[in-house]
Design a protein around this motif. Structure first.
Motif, PDB file in Angstrom:
ATOM      1  N   GLY A   1       0.826  -1.219   0.000  1.00 21.64           N
ATOM      2  CA  GLY A   1       0.000   0.000   0.000  1.00 21.64           C
ATOM      3  C   GLY A   1       0.851   1.255   0.000  1.00 21.64           C
ATOM      4  N   ASN A   2       0.386   2.252   0.772  1.00 23.19           N
ATOM      5  CA  ASN A   2       1.009   3.589   0.759  1.00 23.19           C
ATOM      6  C   ASN A   2       2.516   3.578   0.972  1.00 23.19           C
ATOM      7  N   ILE A   3       2.944   2.984   2.090  1.00 26.39           N
ATOM      8  CA  ILE A   3       4.367   3.126   2.429  1.00 26.39           C
ATOM      9  C   ILE A   3       5.240   2.269   1.509  1.00 26.39           C
ATOM     10  N   SER A   4       4.765   1.055   1.167  1.00 26.25           N
ATOM     11  CA  SER A   4       5.562   0.218   0.257  1.00 26.25           C
ATOM     12  C   SER A   4       5.727   0.908  -1.089  1.00 26.25           C
TER      13      SER A   4
ATOM     14  N   ILE B   1       9.823  -7.179   3.365  1.00 24.40           N
ATOM     15  CA  ILE B   1       9.402  -5.979   4.099  1.00 24.40           C
ATOM     16  C   ILE B   1       7.951  -6.169   4.494  1.00 24.40           C
ATOM     17  N   LEU B   2       7.725  -6.274   5.792  1.00 22.80           N
ATOM     18  CA  LEU B   2       6.363  -6.471   6.282  1.00 22.80           C
ATOM     19  C   LEU B   2       5.708  -5.097   6.384  1.00 22.80           C
ATOM     20  N   ALA B   3       4.705  -4.847   5.530  1.00 21.25           N
ATOM     21  CA  ALA B   3       4.120  -3.501   5.466  1.00 21.25           C
ATOM     22  C   ALA B   3       2.599  -3.561   5.393  1.00 21.25           C
ATOM     23  N   VAL B   4       2.010  -4.303   6.331  1.00 20.40           N
ATOM     24  CA  VAL B   4       0.547  -4.342   6.436  1.00 20.40           C
ATOM     25  C   VAL B   4       0.149  -3.528   7.667  1.00 20.40           C
ATOM     26  N   LYS B   5      -1.113  -3.221   7.798  1.00 23.76           N
ATOM     27  CA  LYS B   5      -1.586  -2.478   8.965  1.00 23.76           C
ATOM     28  C   LYS B   5      -1.355  -3.323  10.224  1.00 23.76           C
TER      29      LYS B   5
ATOM     30  N   PRO C   1       9.870   4.113   8.174  1.00 26.92           N
ATOM     31  CA  PRO C   1      10.149   5.036   7.065  1.00 26.92           C
ATOM     32  C   PRO C   1       9.061   6.108   6.934  1.00 26.92           C
ATOM     33  N   ILE C   2       9.229   7.042   6.027  1.00 23.06           N
ATOM     34  CA  ILE C   2       8.161   8.017   5.739  1.00 23.06           C
ATOM     35  C   ILE C   2       7.891   8.043   4.225  1.00 23.06           C
ATOM     36  N   THR C   3       6.719   8.561   3.870  1.00 19.31           N
ATOM     37  CA  THR C   3       6.312   8.494   2.453  1.00 19.31           C
ATOM     38  C   THR C   3       7.216   9.321   1.524  1.00 19.31           C
TER      39      THR C   3
END
Ligand SMILES: NC(=O)c1ccc[n+]([C@@H]2O[C@H](COP(=O)([O-])OP(=O)(O)OC[C@H]3O[C@@H](n4cnc5c(N)ncnc54)[C@H](OP(=O)(O)O)[C@@H]3O)[C@@H](O)[C@H]2O)c1
Length: 264
Positions: free
Chosen positions: A10-13, A64-68, A114-116
């Protein structure tokens, strides 16, 4: 860089992926797993391919685990059903290292925040891992340094401070800028594109003087003159304790980050 799989795209990935591509990382080294149709469409448009979950194996350099946060432990379970010794870089806010590591037999786990702005090579990423994950820490540093600056934290609790200050930080400035957007739009007869250009130049100018090493008070003094408009504006901000109120907002975010850590 070996193959990196984004679990949750999503957004961050997407921000990190865009930044990596911008920095010359080969698209074939970036894969993703995501169930959301609109994310799939966006990634396909930029030439990033999905990977079948069942193909997660030792050849993958890191996941990279990037789920809510609510989906994180289920996602770990799905990964551990396929591979039990993965290298996990979790960007999930609030879920402690221990909780994630517990889902696997012998995974290496590191947390990163991280940041967007990573999408534009302007990322700021905090990284934390235990001393026995040195290799993954340095791999993470290498990865996030490709999308901006990255710092390694000494304590896991420092991630809460970082999240409240930097992770959520851009949103505070977007929020404050709403005052500017409203007024600048009026100045340019509702021309949104032109208003955006004005605001973006305005921020670039501020950023360049910080980059130049100009101190904050010095920068204010370069604009303000005795009994002038800036002095009137700054005096009013001071009288209304704007700095204290702003800091209070940051403290609330740090507090919330700590609370979330205890919820999971
Ligand atoms: N956004 C930021 O600026 C930012 C910054 C730093 C850290 N983070 C952290 O990064 C994480 C992700 O945030 P985000 O804003 O990128 O979230 P997001 O846009 O919702 O992306 C997460 C994606 O993962 C998918 N997903 C969840 N579980 C899955 C599963 N088991 N299998 C396949 N796909 C799955 C979701 O699908 P569905 O939509 O169907 O649920 C969604 O598309 C959060 O934990 C957040 O704390 C975010």
């Amino acid at each position: 860089m070996g193959t990196t799989v984004f679990f949750g795209a999503g957004n961050i990935s997407q921000s990190i992926i865009k930044g990596l591509i911008k920095n010359g990382v080969s698209k074939k080294d970036i894969l993703y797993i995501d169930r959301n149709a609109s994310n799939k469409k966006i990634l396909s448009k930029i030439g990033i391919k999905p990977i079948d979950k069942n193909l997660l194996n030792n050849k993958i350099e890191s996941i990279i685990l990037a789920v809510k946060p609510k989906d994180a432990l289920q996602a770990c379970k799905e990964i551990s059903d396929i591979t039990n010794a993965p290298n996990i870089i979790s960007v999930v806010a609030g879920i402690k290292l221990k909780k994630i590591a517990k889902c696997f037999d012998k995974a290496q786990v590191v947390r990163a925040m991280p940041i967007t702005a990573s999408a534009y090579g302007k990322g700021i990423t905090a990284i934390y891992g235990k001393t026995n994950s040195k290799k993954l820490i340095s791999r993470s540093k290498k990865l996030f340094s490709q999308v901006g600056a990255s710092i390694i934290l000494k304590k896991e609790s420092e991630l809460d401070n970082f999240t409240g200050l930097i992770g959520s930080g851009p949103a505070y400035f977007f929020y404050l800028l709403k005052v500017y957007e409203k007024r600048v739009l009026k100045l340019c007869d509702g021309d949104k594109k032109f208003a955006n250009k004005i605001i973006s130049n305005f921020l670039d100018g501020i950023s360049s003087s910080i980059d130049d090493g100009v101190g904050l008070d010095e920068a204010i003094n370069m604009i303000a003159s005795k009994k002038g408009t800036t002095e009137a504006g700054i005096n009013s901000l001071k009288k209304n304790n704007v700095l204290q109120l702003f800091e209070k907002g940051i403290i609330s975010a740090i507090k919330r980050s700590k609370e979330i850590s205890n919820e999971y």
